[in-house]
Design a protein around this motif. Structure first.
Motif, PDB file in Angstrom:
ATOM      1  N   ALA A 136     -13.116   0.289   4.889  1.00  0.00           N
ATOM      2  CA  ALA A 136     -12.855   0.588   6.298  1.00  0.00           C
ATOM      3  C   ALA A 136     -12.317   1.998   6.441  1.00  0.00           C
ATOM      4  CB  ALA A 136     -11.862  -0.427   6.852  1.00  0.00           C
ATOM      5  N   GLY A 137     -12.936   2.930   5.761  1.00  0.00           N
ATOM      6  CA  GLY A 137     -12.490   4.314   5.834  1.00  0.00           C
ATOM      7  C   GLY A 137     -12.808   5.021   4.543  1.00  0.00           C
ATOM      8  N   ILE A 138     -12.381   6.282   4.448  1.00  0.00           N
ATOM      9  CA  ILE A 138     -12.756   7.070   3.277  1.00  0.00           C
ATOM     10  C   ILE A 138     -11.559   7.664   2.542  1.00  0.00           C
ATOM     11  CG2 ILE A 138     -15.052   7.719   4.149  1.00  0.00           C
ATOM     12  CD1 ILE A 138     -13.699  10.436   4.977  1.00  0.00           C
ATOM     13  N   ARG A 139     -10.356   7.575   3.138  1.00  0.00           N
ATOM     14  CA  ARG A 139      -9.239   8.294   2.526  1.00  0.00           C
ATOM     15  C   ARG A 139      -8.322   7.367   1.739  1.00  0.00           C
ATOM     16  NH1 ARG A 139      -6.236  12.028   6.500  1.00  0.00           N
ATOM     17  NH2 ARG A 139      -6.350  10.290   7.937  1.00  0.00           N
ATOM     18  N   ASP A 140      -7.602   7.972   0.768  1.00  0.00           N
ATOM     19  CA  ASP A 140      -6.561   7.248   0.031  1.00  0.00           C
ATOM     20  C   ASP A 140      -5.252   7.941   0.363  1.00  0.00           C
ATOM     21  OD1 ASP A 140      -5.080   5.820  -2.010  1.00  0.00           O
ATOM     22  OD2 ASP A 140      -7.021   5.385  -2.931  1.00  0.00           O
ATOM     23  N   VAL A 141      -4.212   7.670  -0.415  1.00  0.00           N
ATOM     24  CA  VAL A 141      -2.931   8.316  -0.141  1.00  0.00           C
ATOM     25  C   VAL A 141      -3.047   9.820  -0.375  1.00  0.00           C
ATOM     26  CG1 VAL A 141      -2.058   7.906  -2.468  1.00  0.00           C
ATOM     27  CG2 VAL A 141      -0.441   8.176  -0.600  1.00  0.00           C
ATOM     28  N   GLU A 142      -2.343  10.612   0.414  1.00  0.00           N
ATOM     29  CA  GLU A 142      -2.425  12.073   0.312  1.00  0.00           C
ATOM     30  C   GLU A 142      -1.044  12.650   0.008  1.00  0.00           C
ATOM     31  OE1 GLU A 142      -4.382  12.891   4.079  1.00  0.00           O
ATOM     32  OE2 GLU A 142      -6.333  12.450   3.154  1.00  0.00           O
ATOM     33  N   PRO A 143      -1.007  13.831  -0.655  1.00  0.00           N
ATOM     34  CA  PRO A 143       0.288  14.382  -1.086  1.00  0.00           C
ATOM     35  C   PRO A 143       1.306  14.509   0.044  1.00  0.00           C
ATOM     36  CG  PRO A 143      -1.499  15.596  -2.111  1.00  0.00           C
ATOM     37  CD  PRO A 143      -2.128  14.641  -1.146  1.00  0.00           C
ATOM     38  N   TRP A 144       0.869  14.874   1.237  1.00  0.00           N
ATOM     39  CA  TRP A 144       1.837  15.053   2.340  1.00  0.00           C
ATOM     40  C   TRP A 144       2.548  13.742   2.682  1.00  0.00           C
ATOM     41  CZ3 TRP A 144       1.514  12.178   6.753  1.00  0.00           C
ATOM     42  CH2 TRP A 144       0.281  11.587   7.054  1.00  0.00           C
ATOM     43  N   GLU A 145       1.879  12.606   2.367  1.00  0.00           N
ATOM     44  CA  GLU A 145       2.519  11.325   2.703  1.00  0.00           C
ATOM     45  C   GLU A 145       3.714  11.045   1.786  1.00  0.00           C
ATOM     46  OE1 GLU A 145      -1.526   9.325   2.763  1.00  0.00           O
ATOM     47  OE2 GLU A 145      -0.586   8.303   4.447  1.00  0.00           O
TER      48      GLU A 145
END
Ligand code: PLP
Length: 403
Positions: A136-145
């Motif tokens: 349901a999307g394309i992103r995973d966790v990102e450094p800014w998070e």
């Protein structure tokens, strides 16, 4: 062959890999001798862990290290170290905490082994979403998070290393560095390649936990925790035996600078993570052997096991056996049979486990239609028995033409 004490205890053939529930991996050459040698001496356990620390530092590039009872024990000790640091009052209070106790972790990296972190008193702050896996999307966790989750109660970041971990460790360690937050890496099953002994410390991890009983070939109840000296000192104070008078406590100064401590804590939250001297000697022998054997020789040994089974079974096998992971950068070669559907593969897995010469294979949740043999735990004498059991479980040619 096996002694009286085992008589009546069923054994099995482990083609699943070094899983704890199947009693782990065979000990590496030299480990049993080291365990026996350990029994001929008495040592001070601070001296022995200091000795281990020097060997672990050499192998990993970390400032210091200790031998624990496994990677899960390492996670508990790492978290306790990040929460209490060198404050003996906080060590005594764990798992109760009044200071910072929040550990930031990516939602997609949560797993059963992180119970060790929670047992030490941590409260998890989960970040990110594995939208790709959810479909349901394309992103995973990102450094800014990671960055935006850091606050006054943050005590550490937990990162679980695997080939699927995202974002790369170096990006998370840059955030941890910038905010002076310790970064704990669960690298339990990340050996081989041998280069991973140094990689995570080099990429900025403050503490790294490895299993001793997986590919390292140490006793199944051992592990390594390595990293920053002040955190390793805190871990040591929380699992080594502290039933001692301060004036007779003389830890090696290159391991623990006792002047930093205002007093001695009592038995710590990690007391249950203590290995005995036999296990410590055994783990150190395994580490030596792992480094000396090297990736190419280890891979060739496993590949030969896969080939031996594949060559014997090919004439009577449908589907065709395949050996995957034969590239020079592949970690472990695997012998694989791909069935038309997961039901057939599940039936094969079950019939291999049932009855005499129970054979356990690996289940990959991403491809349940595959029957997978991992060569790591197979002893030479078990291979003919595995081949016999596998041929007996294969549908006979008559069955196939009749269907
Ligand atoms: C195996 C494993 C552990 C536990 O390791 P032990 O040495 O058995 O305590 C922890 N984390 C991961 C990712 C593992 O694969």
């Amino acid at each position: 062959m096996i002694g009286d004490i085992f008589r009546g205890c069923p054994t099995l053939i482990n083609a699943a890999g070094p899983l704890t529930r199947l009693s782990g991996a065979p000990l590496a050459p030299g480990v049993l001798e080291a365990i026996r040698d350990a029994d001929s001496v008495s040592v001070d356990m601070f001296e022995l862990q200091a000795h281990a620390s020097r060997a672990i530092a050499q192998a990993t590039g970390a400032e210091a290290g200790v031998v624990t009872t496994g990677a899960a024990a390492g996670l508990l000790l790492a978290t306790a170290a990040c929460i209490a640091r060198l404050d003996t009052g906080r060590m005594n209070a764990l798992p109760n905490t009044d200071g910072p106790n929040e550990v930031i972790v990516a939602r997609g990296q949560r797993n059963g082994y992180d119970h060790g972190c929670r047992a030490a008193g941590a409260r998890f702050i989960e970040i990110g979403m594995s939208e790709g896996l959810a479909g349901a999307g394309i992103r995973d966790v990102e450094p800014w998070e990671y960055e935006s989750a850091i606050g006054p109660r943050t005590t550490a970041i937990l990162y679980v290393q695997s080939s699927r971990s995202h974002p790369p460790l170096a990006e998370v360690s840059a955030v941890a560095r910038a905010h002076d937050i310790p970064l704990i890496v669960d690298a339990a099953a990340e050996l081989p390649p041998g280069g991973n002994l140094k990689r995570f410390v080099a990429e900025g991890a403050d503490l790294v936990a490895y299993s001793g009983g997986k590919v390292l070939g140490g006793p199944a109840g051992t592990g390594i925790l390595c990293g920053r000296r002040d955190l390793i000192v805190s871990a040591a104070m929380q699992f080594l035996d502290m039933d001692i008078a301060r004036n007779t406590w003389l830890p090696p100064a290159d391991f623990i600078d006792s002047a930093q401590l205002r007093g001695l804590p009592r038995q710590g939250i990690g007391r249950g993570c203590k290995p005995g001297k036999n296990e410590i000697f055994g783990l150190l022998a395994a580490l030596d052997h792992f480094v000396a054997e090297g990736d190419a020789a280890r891979h060739a040994r496993w590949r030969d096991t896969c080939r031996q089974i594949s060559d014997s079974i090919r004439p009577c096998s449908s589907p065709e056996p395949m050996i995957e992971g034969l590239g020079t950068t592949d970690r472990v070669p695997l012998l694989t049979f791909r069935y038309p559907d997961s039901t057939t593969a599940n039936e094969m897995r079950a019939s291999l486990i049932a009855g005499q010469d129970s054979v356990h294979t690996r289940l990959d949740p991403f491809r349940p239609e595959c029957l997978i043999f991992n060569p790591i735990c197979l002893r030479p004498a078990e291979i003919p028995r595995l081949i016999a059991k596998l041929s007996a479980c294969m549908p006979s040619p008559g069955d196939r033409t009749g269907s």
